[in-house]
Scaffold this motif. Structure first.
Motif, PDB file in Angstrom:
ATOM      1  N   ALA A 231     -64.413  75.705  69.351  1.00  0.00           N
ATOM      2  CA  ALA A 231     -64.606  75.894  70.436  1.00  0.00           C
ATOM      3  C   ALA A 231     -66.358  75.545  70.330  1.00  0.00           C
ATOM      4  CB  ALA A 231     -64.687  77.496  70.397  1.00  0.00           C
ATOM      5  N   ARG A 232     -66.951  76.114  69.404  1.00  0.00           N
ATOM      6  CA  ARG A 232     -68.564  76.148  69.197  1.00  0.00           C
ATOM      7  C   ARG A 232     -69.107  73.904  69.357  1.00  0.00           C
ATOM      8  NH1 ARG A 232     -69.035  79.797  63.408  1.00  0.00           N
ATOM      9  NH2 ARG A 232     -69.252  81.730  65.128  1.00  0.00           N
ATOM     10  N   GLU A 239     -70.070  72.414  77.138  1.00  0.00           N
ATOM     11  CA  GLU A 239     -69.272  73.377  78.431  1.00  0.00           C
ATOM     12  C   GLU A 239     -69.759  74.710  77.431  1.00  0.00           C
ATOM     13  OE1 GLU A 239     -64.999  73.201  77.228  1.00  0.00           O
ATOM     14  OE2 GLU A 239     -63.839  71.187  77.370  1.00  0.00           O
ATOM     15  N   SER A 240     -69.751  75.673  78.833  1.00  0.00           N
ATOM     16  CA  SER A 240     -69.787  77.057  78.119  1.00  0.00           C
ATOM     17  C   SER A 240     -68.351  78.218  77.349  1.00  0.00           C
ATOM     18  CB  SER A 240     -69.702  78.023  80.168  1.00  0.00           C
ATOM     19  OG  SER A 240     -68.714  78.450  80.436  1.00  0.00           O
ATOM     20  N   PRO A 241     -69.633  78.552  76.822  1.00  0.00           N
ATOM     21  CA  PRO A 241     -68.689  79.797  76.034  1.00  0.00           C
ATOM     22  C   PRO A 241     -67.212  80.381  76.459  1.00  0.00           C
ATOM     23  CG  PRO A 241     -70.931  80.027  75.592  1.00  0.00           C
ATOM     24  CD  PRO A 241     -70.786  79.720  76.911  1.00  0.00           C
ATOM     25  N   ALA A 245     -64.108  78.378  74.948  1.00  0.00           N
ATOM     26  CA  ALA A 245     -63.257  79.331  74.134  1.00  0.00           C
ATOM     27  C   ALA A 245     -61.965  79.432  74.151  1.00  0.00           C
ATOM     28  CB  ALA A 245     -63.746  81.168  74.106  1.00  0.00           C
ATOM     29  N   ALA A 246     -61.731  79.256  75.633  1.00  0.00           N
ATOM     30  CA  ALA A 246     -60.238  79.583  75.766  1.00  0.00           C
ATOM     31  C   ALA A 246     -59.991  77.998  76.162  1.00  0.00           C
ATOM     32  CB  ALA A 246     -60.432  79.617  78.068  1.00  0.00           C
ATOM     33  N   ARG A 247     -60.059  76.899  75.829  1.00  0.00           N
ATOM     34  CA  ARG A 247     -59.765  75.528  75.759  1.00  0.00           C
ATOM     35  C   ARG A 247     -59.473  75.447  74.136  1.00  0.00           C
ATOM     36  NH1 ARG A 247     -63.250  70.121  75.862  1.00  0.00           N
ATOM     37  NH2 ARG A 247     -61.258  69.380  74.628  1.00  0.00           N
TER      38      ARG A 247
END
Length: 266
Positions: A231-232, A239-241, A245-247
């Motif tokens: 995610a980071r 991408e937005s956090p 995070a969802a991905r």
């Protein structure tokens, strides 16, 4: 006279073979779980027969009697849906007939187990059928641990009231297919990870369910640390956090909140 084990449709009434219909028409009596349900099937095909209620609460008592009758009468055994003996009554009757020297004929036909396995998209060269999972206790824990650790495809029958709980107790990244109302008007097959399926059905579900699970640690896409790291990377890429995070959570088999909380903290 042989005992005929006759599969019946699991939903769509067209899913019955010509041979099954012939055996039902020729039978002197039909042993069934629910006479009302079997009666509707027979009425649909304009078949009138003597029905004997034979279910899990009386099969031990009636098995020998039916086996004796099968020596001189044509006895057909059916379940409420699908192939008898598969998580349904019938084993004691078949065993009693074999012991009494009565021939047993089993007709091929519909099975929710085989239908779900075929449509799941999961490996089917070797699989384990577990029937209905225990509702609680040590046996349930042991079975779920086996699913988590054994590289195999598992097929279970589950209640719509407990499917959410079962999905939540599987490894989050385990690949699953939730097969609901197979062959019926509202048939649905949901394929994804256990955590995705749990979210999909979190508002509740109705109907008969067959759950197919690919067990084994190899099917868990990664640890929570891996998901957070991924995610980071997505955030660093623009991408937005929340989206990152969802991905990452979806790819690794975790809930979005578990990943987002760690990413948001930096």
């Amino acid at each position: 006279m042989p005992l005929a084990v006759v599969p019946t449709p699991i939903g769509n009434l067209e899913d019955i073979t010509l041979r099954a219909l012939r055996y039902l028409r020729e039978a002197d009596l039909v042993a069934c779980e629910d006479s009302r349900r079997t009666g509707r099937l027979l009425a649909h095909y304009e078949i009138k027969k003597t029905l004997v209620s034979y279910h899990e609460h009386n099969e031990e008592r009636l098995a020998m009697d039916l086996a004796e009758r099968a020596k001189t009468e044509r006895v057909a055994l059916v379940s409420d849906a699908g192939t008898p003996l598969v998580s349904d009554p019938g084993y004691r009757l078949v065993a009693a007939c074999i012991e009494a020297g009565v021939k047993v004929e089993v007709l091929p036909g519909p099975s929710a187990l085989v239908t779900a396995l075929a449509v799941s998209g999961l490996p089917s060269d070797a699989f384990t059928f577990l029937g209905f999972l225990p509702r609680k206790g040590r046996e349930r824990t042991e079975i779920l641990s086996r699913i988590a650790g054994e590289e195999s495809t598992f097929v279970v029958y589950e209640s719509p009231h407990r499917i959410g709980k079962t999905l939540a107790e599987l490894p989050p990244g385990a690949r699953v297919a939730v097969c609901r109302e197979l062959t019926k008007l509202h048939e649905e097959v949901y394929r994804g990870t256990a955590v995705e399926a749990a979210e999909h059905f979190e508002e509740g579900v109705k109907g008969e369910i067959v759950l197919v699970v690919r067990g084994g640690a190899a099917n868990v896409a990664g640890s929570l640390e891996d998901a957070v790291g991924r995610a980071r990377e997505y955030v660093a890429g623009g991408e937005s956090p929340s989206r990152a995070a969802a991905r990452a959570a979806r790819e690794a088999g975790f809930k979005k909140g578990e990943v987002y909380d760690r990413v948001a903290k930096g």
